[in-house]
Enzyme design. Structure first.
Site, PDB file in Angstrom:
ATOM      1  CB  CYS A  33       1.615   0.722   3.628  1.00  0.00           C
ATOM      2  SG  CYS A  33       2.197  -1.160   3.906  1.00  0.00           S
ATOM      3  N   GLY A  55       0.308  -1.424   0.447  1.00  0.00           N
ATOM      4  CA  GLY A  55       0.165  -0.174  -0.054  1.00  0.00           C
ATOM      5  C   GLY A  55       0.417   1.357  -0.381  1.00  0.00           C
ATOM      6  N   GLY A  88      -7.235   2.323  -2.442  1.00  0.00           N
ATOM      7  CA  GLY A  88      -6.892   3.114  -1.494  1.00  0.00           C
ATOM      8  C   GLY A  88      -6.355   4.388  -2.047  1.00  0.00           C
ATOM      9  CB  SER A  89      -3.068   6.177  -3.047  1.00  0.00           C
ATOM     10  OG  SER A  89      -2.703   5.055  -3.455  1.00  0.00           O
ATOM     11  CD  GLU A  91       3.899  -2.510  11.443  1.00  0.00           C
ATOM     12  OE1 GLU A  91       3.080  -3.059  10.192  1.00  0.00           O
ATOM     13  OE2 GLU A  91       4.405  -2.968  11.912  1.00  0.00           O
ATOM     14  N   GLY A 142      -0.891  -1.768  -3.654  1.00  0.00           N
ATOM     15  CA  GLY A 142       0.145  -1.382  -4.620  1.00  0.00           C
ATOM     16  C   GLY A 142       0.100  -0.489  -5.913  1.00  0.00           C
ATOM     17  CG  MET A 150      -6.616   1.957   8.107  1.00  0.00           C
ATOM     18  SD  MET A 150      -7.588   4.225   8.937  1.00  0.00           S
ATOM     19  CE  MET A 150      -8.294   3.339   9.921  1.00  0.00           C
TER      20      MET A 150
HETATM   21  P1  XMP Z   1      -2.905   1.604  -1.537  1.00  0.00           P
HETATM   22  O1  XMP Z   1      -1.629   1.188  -2.458  1.00  0.00           O
HETATM   23  O2  XMP Z   1      -4.208   1.016  -3.065  1.00  0.00           O
HETATM   24  O3  XMP Z   1      -3.201   0.045  -0.564  1.00  0.00           O
HETATM   25  O4  XMP Z   1      -3.246   2.879  -1.153  1.00  0.00           O
HETATM   26  C1  XMP Z   1      -4.605   0.992   0.434  1.00  0.00           C
HETATM   27  C2  XMP Z   1      -4.146  -0.712   1.379  1.00  0.00           C
HETATM   28  O5  XMP Z   1      -3.302  -0.009   2.215  1.00  0.00           O
HETATM   29  C3  XMP Z   1      -2.879  -0.822   3.382  1.00  0.00           C
HETATM   30  N1  XMP Z   1      -2.967  -0.063   4.466  1.00  0.00           N
HETATM   31  C4  XMP Z   1      -2.009   0.013   5.916  1.00  0.00           C
HETATM   32  N2  XMP Z   1      -0.503  -0.686   5.372  1.00  0.00           N
HETATM   33  N3  XMP Z   1       0.387   0.640   7.513  1.00  0.00           N
HETATM   34  C5  XMP Z   1      -0.051  -0.797   6.398  1.00  0.00           C
HETATM   35  O6  XMP Z   1       1.153  -1.265   6.570  1.00  0.00           O
HETATM   36  C6  XMP Z   1      -0.954   0.677   7.273  1.00  0.00           C
HETATM   37  O7  XMP Z   1      -1.290   2.195   7.671  1.00  0.00           O
HETATM   38  C7  XMP Z   1      -1.805   1.383   6.790  1.00  0.00           C
HETATM   39  N4  XMP Z   1      -3.174   1.396   6.082  1.00  0.00           N
HETATM   40  C8  XMP Z   1      -3.590   0.831   4.376  1.00  0.00           C
HETATM   41  C9  XMP Z   1      -4.177  -1.151   3.709  1.00  0.00           C
HETATM   42  O8  XMP Z   1      -4.907  -2.312   3.233  1.00  0.00           O
HETATM   43  C10 XMP Z   1      -5.153  -0.647   2.565  1.00  0.00           C
HETATM   44  O9  XMP Z   1      -6.327  -1.710   1.668  1.00  0.00           O
END
Ligand code: XMP
Length: 487
Positions: free
Chosen positions: A310, A307, A365-366, A423, A344, A394
């Site tokens: 992340c 992510g 997400g992003s 993290e 990702g 998160m």
């Molecule tokens: P993208 O790349 O689409 O990813 O923005 C979204 C996903 O990122 C994960 N996620 C996290 N992973 N620490 C992590 O290791 C975090 O604080 C965190 N927040 C989100 C999650 O799986 C999300 O769907």
């Protein structure tokens, strides 16, 4: 089936897809149907992430309207999260089963406030509070728009039940349409012989189901919505509340889903809620995927550290390149349990690669966080005048900090958050307008990808490629990667 060695250490930018002879006449007709989980299917294989800068009720509603689905994040009190779910479930339906109502003695001020709060254009009036006996209907057009009437009773302005057209409970959609058109009305209350309210049919819902056949709906025509729970603290109360509010699927979302914590959580949810549709994650390995299949997950969420918000890989060295993780998971469980590739995705082509290598849907997400429907505000950079929104992991310090100051937060979650160093991180993303625009673009690119792959629909192409993707993928060298992606 074993993971093909060529996937080890590989992710999205490591491959291109080899074009095949195209057979599609019109790309607009290419279907993108996919299973989200054992029992739920989507017309657009896109899922919005359960993050507080991505999915609240507004995002979940729009995702479902567009044929995808959203999972409402859990960084909220149980009450606030269930409210968001309820709002999505009430938004549309063949029949609104429990329409809002105010008593006839309510004031115009209360009615105005109520319709604004629930974003509705009219409401049923009942004889006394909670009686559910229909007294009339107050539409926005009935509300006095000139000053001086705020303290008057709604009964003075409503259309009384004697002059209303109503239908019996269980009326068919066609019959309802006929009555509504014949009398030129937009709302049809359903009542029994004792005038007890059994539901409401609205013209906007009927029109919507015709205009948007691809939207994600349950058997009652209501939009599909998912919601996230954790694995400790009040998670069982949260799960029960969300199911009661109408959530179609829950995701037990924890950073390390291949764990005893997950096993205990799944067993507890099953004991309490039985056969609820349960997505579990995240895992990044074949063993993790098998573990979740054996636990009875209805979908497996895959992604350890890809992510954008992340920092897990940077801080702990734990992680698996995302395309490898997807492929490992698919080789382990094949199509017995649908896989959601989570995190990702930077370019639309990544979505296609994820799907043909084993994912059934892709969680973003992003890519969705800069839109109007994502929670948060649009900020304008005073130097560049560029509009932006905030996207954050998160477990970013900011998200944890906000949770600490939320009086409703679950103490067990806070303790866990304080125990684990951050993290996740926060960043600004460009403002993009409505998420509809982003989904329109993704849909178009997926359809083109299907056409380049020589198919007429995504399930057909995926079925052709997923058993032997390397026969269709071109591995990239540094030079070919530069040629492909550097612009
Ligand atoms: P993208 O790349 O689409 O990813 O923005 C979204 C996903 O990122 C994960 N996620 C996290 N992973 N620490 C992590 O290791 C975090 O604080 C965190 N927040 C989100 C999650 O799986 C999300 O769907």
């Amino acid at each position: 089936m074993d993971l093909e060695p060529a996937f080890i250490g590989r992710t999205y930018d490591d491959f291109l897809f080899r074009p095949e002879r195209g057979v599609v006449a019109s790309r607009g007709e290419v279907r993108l149907t996919a299973p989200l989980s054992r029992r739920l299917g989507l017309e657009l294989p896109i899922v919005s992430a359960n993050m507080d800068s991505v999915t609240g009720g507004e995002m979940a509603k729009t995702m479902a309207l567009e044929g995808g689905i959203g999972f409402v994040h859990r960084g909220l009190s149980i009450e606030a999260q269930t409210d968001e779910v309820r709002r999505v479930k009430r938004r549309h339906g063949h029949v609104i089963e429990q329409p809002f109502a105010l008593p006839r003695m309510a004031t115009i001020r209360e009615a105005r406030e109520f319709t604004r709060q629930h974003r509705i254009t009219g409401l049923l009036i009942e004889e006394t509070a909670g009686s559910r006996i229909l007294a009339g209907l107050l539409s926005n057009r009935d509300m006095p728009w000139f000053a001086g009437h705020d303290d008057r009773r709604v009964e003075a302005f409503m259309t009384p039940v004697g002059r209303l057209h109503t239908g019996p409970p269980g009326i068919g959609v066609e019959e309802a349409k006929r009555i509504m058109f014949e009398h030129r009305i937009e709302k049809l209350p359903l009542v029994d012989a004792a005038r007890r309210i059994h539901g409401l049919i609205t013209k906007s819902d009927i029109i919507l189901s015709r205009q948007r056949p691809e939207s994600s709906k349950d058997a009652k025509g209501r939009l599909l919505v998912g919601a996230a729970i954790g694995a400790r603290g009040d998670f069982l109360e949260r799960a029960a509340g969300l199911v009661e509010a109408g959530a179609d699927a829950l995701v037990i979302d924890i950073a390390h889903g291949h764990s005893e914590v997950m096993r205990r959580a799944v067993e507890a949810v099953r004991r309490r809620l039985g056969d609820v549709e349960l997505v579990c994650g995240n895992v990044g390995t074949a063993e993790g995927a098998r573990f979740l299949r054996e636990l009875g997950a209805d979908a497996i969420k895959v992604g350890i550290g890809p992510g954008r918000g992340c920092r897990t890989r940077l801080e702990t060295a734990a992680g698996v390149p995302q395309l490898q993780a997807i492929r490992e998971a698919w080789c382990a469980v094949e199509d017995a349990v649908p896989i959601i590739a989570d995190g990702g995705v930077r370019d639309d082509k990544d979505i296609f690669l994820a799907l043909v290598c084993g994912a059934s849907t892709v969680m973003l997400g992003s890519m969705l966080s800069g839109t109007d429907e994502a929670p948060g505000y649009v900020i304008e950079d005073p130097a560049t005048r560029q509009k932006q929104k905030i996207y954050r992991g998160m477990t970013s310090p900011q998200a944890v900090f906000d949770a600490l100051y939320d009086a409703e937060a679950d103490p067990a979650d806070l303790e866990a958050a304080l125990e684990t160093p951050a993290e996740g991180q926060e960043m600004r993303v460009p403002y993009q307008g409505s998420v509809r625009g982003v989904l329109h673009r993704i849909r178009g690119h997926l359809r083109s990808a299907v056409s380049y792959a020589g198919g007429t629909a995504l399930p057909e192409v995926r079925g052709m490629v997923v058993r032997d993707p390397l026969a269709h993928l071109v591995p990239l060298s540094e030079a070919s990667r530069r040629e492909s992606y550097e612009r």
